[in-house]
Enzyme design. Structure first.
Site, PDB file in Angstrom:
ATOM      1  N   LYS A  52      64.617   5.904  36.365  1.00 12.06           N
ATOM      2  CA  LYS A  52      65.806   5.893  35.594  1.00 12.06           C
ATOM      3  C   LYS A  52      65.729   4.832  34.625  1.00 12.06           C
ATOM      4  O   LYS A  52      66.281   4.868  33.678  1.00 12.06           O
ATOM      5  CB  LYS A  52      66.852   6.016  36.436  1.00 12.06           C
ATOM      6  CG  LYS A  52      67.051   7.530  37.091  1.00 12.06           C
ATOM      7  CD  LYS A  52      67.988   7.513  38.086  1.00 12.06           C
ATOM      8  CE  LYS A  52      67.697   9.237  38.878  1.00 12.06           C
ATOM      9  NZ  LYS A  52      68.841   9.255  39.965  1.00 12.06           N
ATOM     10  N   GLN A  96      72.577   6.095  43.639  1.00 14.55           N
ATOM     11  CA  GLN A  96      71.699   6.576  44.063  1.00 14.55           C
ATOM     12  C   GLN A  96      71.658   7.209  45.447  1.00 14.55           C
ATOM     13  O   GLN A  96      72.214   6.460  46.351  1.00 14.55           O
ATOM     14  CB  GLN A  96      70.246   5.909  44.095  1.00 14.55           C
ATOM     15  CG  GLN A  96      69.030   6.737  44.397  1.00 14.55           C
ATOM     16  CD  GLN A  96      68.623   7.761  43.342  1.00 14.55           C
ATOM     17  OE1 GLN A  96      68.949   7.611  42.069  1.00 14.55           O
ATOM     18  NE2 GLN A  96      67.918   8.669  43.691  1.00 14.55           N
ATOM     19  N   ASP A 119      76.326  11.381  36.488  1.00 11.08           N
ATOM     20  CA  ASP A 119      75.445  12.238  37.277  1.00 11.08           C
ATOM     21  C   ASP A 119      76.390  13.962  37.427  1.00 11.08           C
ATOM     22  O   ASP A 119      75.814  14.490  37.773  1.00 11.08           O
ATOM     23  CB  ASP A 119      75.647  11.865  39.050  1.00 11.08           C
ATOM     24  CG  ASP A 119      74.264  11.069  39.351  1.00 11.08           C
ATOM     25  OD1 ASP A 119      73.338  11.838  38.598  1.00 11.08           O
ATOM     26  OD2 ASP A 119      74.261  10.387  40.010  1.00 11.08           O
TER      27      ASP A 119
HETATM   28  N1  GUN Z   1      69.060  11.555  44.826  1.00 10.71           N
HETATM   29  C1  GUN Z   1      68.491  12.431  44.609  1.00 10.71           C
HETATM   30  N2  GUN Z   1      68.679  12.946  43.349  1.00 10.71           N
HETATM   31  C2  GUN Z   1      69.585  12.289  42.751  1.00 10.71           C
HETATM   32  C3  GUN Z   1      70.470  12.243  41.453  1.00 10.71           C
HETATM   33  O1  GUN Z   1      70.299  13.243  40.781  1.00 10.71           O
HETATM   34  N3  GUN Z   1      71.568  11.588  41.413  1.00 10.71           N
HETATM   35  C4  GUN Z   1      71.795  10.684  42.196  1.00 10.71           C
HETATM   36  N4  GUN Z   1      72.849   9.835  42.059  1.00 10.71           N
HETATM   37  N5  GUN Z   1      71.201  10.605  43.681  1.00 10.71           N
HETATM   38  C5  GUN Z   1      69.899  11.395  43.837  1.00 10.71           C
END
Ligand code: GUN
Length: 277
Positions: A52, A96, A119
């Site tokens: 990211k 996350q 998100d």
């Molecule tokens: N953990 C696995 N996929 C995601 C996601 O798309 N966003 C977040 N914040 N955590 C994750």
């Protein structure tokens, strides 16, 4: 001939489009910045978080990284979120998941301002999606819609079957297909005769988290099959929720694993980060 839907190539194209947008906005003095919070050092989460941050760098937006110790209290995490909510330099906040067991994920998700919820997990964002209002949309299902559109696959009027009802993928996927005027069926572990329901689908989206669950018995000839799953097999290779080789000849189009839906999630996160630029 089956079309292999190339999510990696589409993702690259979207990131390049965003890069251009970000450069134009920068010339007008407008910038975006994503704050990424990771609690603990789960290796898979670290890989995702790094990807990211790299994507932010690629498209030219800022990123702030908060790597918190596993023992961080919920209160400490919430107070960091409060300060980022108030920080005008931060346009998006991502915590996350999964979080350590002593932290309540729902409480944390609700604390992120819906204005910065890139998100799309906040109940306000989910509610906006369900009533057709503007808001942040969960990245993976948004990526699936983007793939279908960029491959000129019509959704309107089609039988769309989604397998899996998670808050992050299945439910928003169903809402988005409905928004595109698909006729949507959402299946789950209690669905009776899953094979028969899936076999009706013109567009079959699978997000159940079970390796190779979907074989030729679930797929209608000419269907478009979208595989959201990703699993590491004993031989070290990756596979999805769909038995790719077994259904390939039946489909008109299919997403591979890896290189299908996966790369689209980050592209849509970047799109969300640029939403209010
Ligand atoms: N953990 C696995 N996929 C995601 C996601 O798309 N966003 C977040 N914040 N955590 C994750």
């Amino acid at each position: 001939m089956t079309v292999i839907i190339d999510g990696k190539a589409v993702s690259k194209r979207i990131k390049d489009e965003l890069k251009e947008l970000v450069a134009n906005k920068k010339a007008q003095g407008k910038t975006a910045c994503l704050a990424v919070i990771q609690v603990g050092n789960d290796p898979a989460s670290s890989v995702y978080v790094n990807n990211k941050k790299k994507a932010c760098e690629y498209i030219g937006i800022g990123s702030k990284s908060y790597e918190l110790k596993e023992e961080t209290s919920q209160e400490e995490l919430l107070s960091l979120i409060d300060s980022l909510n108030e920080d005008d330099d931060v346009s998006g906040i991502l915590v996350q998941l999964p979080l350590p067991g002593h932290i309540n994920e729902d409480t944390v998700i609700r604390r992120i301002s819906p204005k910065k919820d890139v998100d799309g997990f906040h109940p306000m964002s989910v509610g906006a999606l369900s009533i057709g209002e503007d808001g942040f949309v969960s990245c993976t299902p948004q990526g699936v819609i983007e793939l279908l559109k960029r491959y000129d696959i019509e959704i309107s009027g089609k039988e769309c079957v989604v397998v899996g009802r998670s808050n992050i993928v299945g439910k928003p996927m169903a809402m988005l297909l409905l928004r595109e005027n698909g006729t949507v069926t959402l299946c789950h572990s209690k669905t009776r005769d899953l094979k028969a329901v899936c076999k009706r689908a013109d567009i079959l989206v699978v997000a159940v988290g079970k390796p190779k669950l979907i074989d030729h018995e679930y797929v209608k000839e000419g269907a478009v099959v979208i595989d959201v799953g990703i699993h590491r097999m004993e031989n070290g290779k990756l596979c999805g929720d769909v038995d790719y080789e077994d259904v390939y000849d039946l489909c008109s189009a299919i997403t591979p694993v890896p290189g299908g839906v996966g790369p689209m999630t980050i592209a849509m996160l970047m799109k969300n980060c640029c939403k209010n630029l």
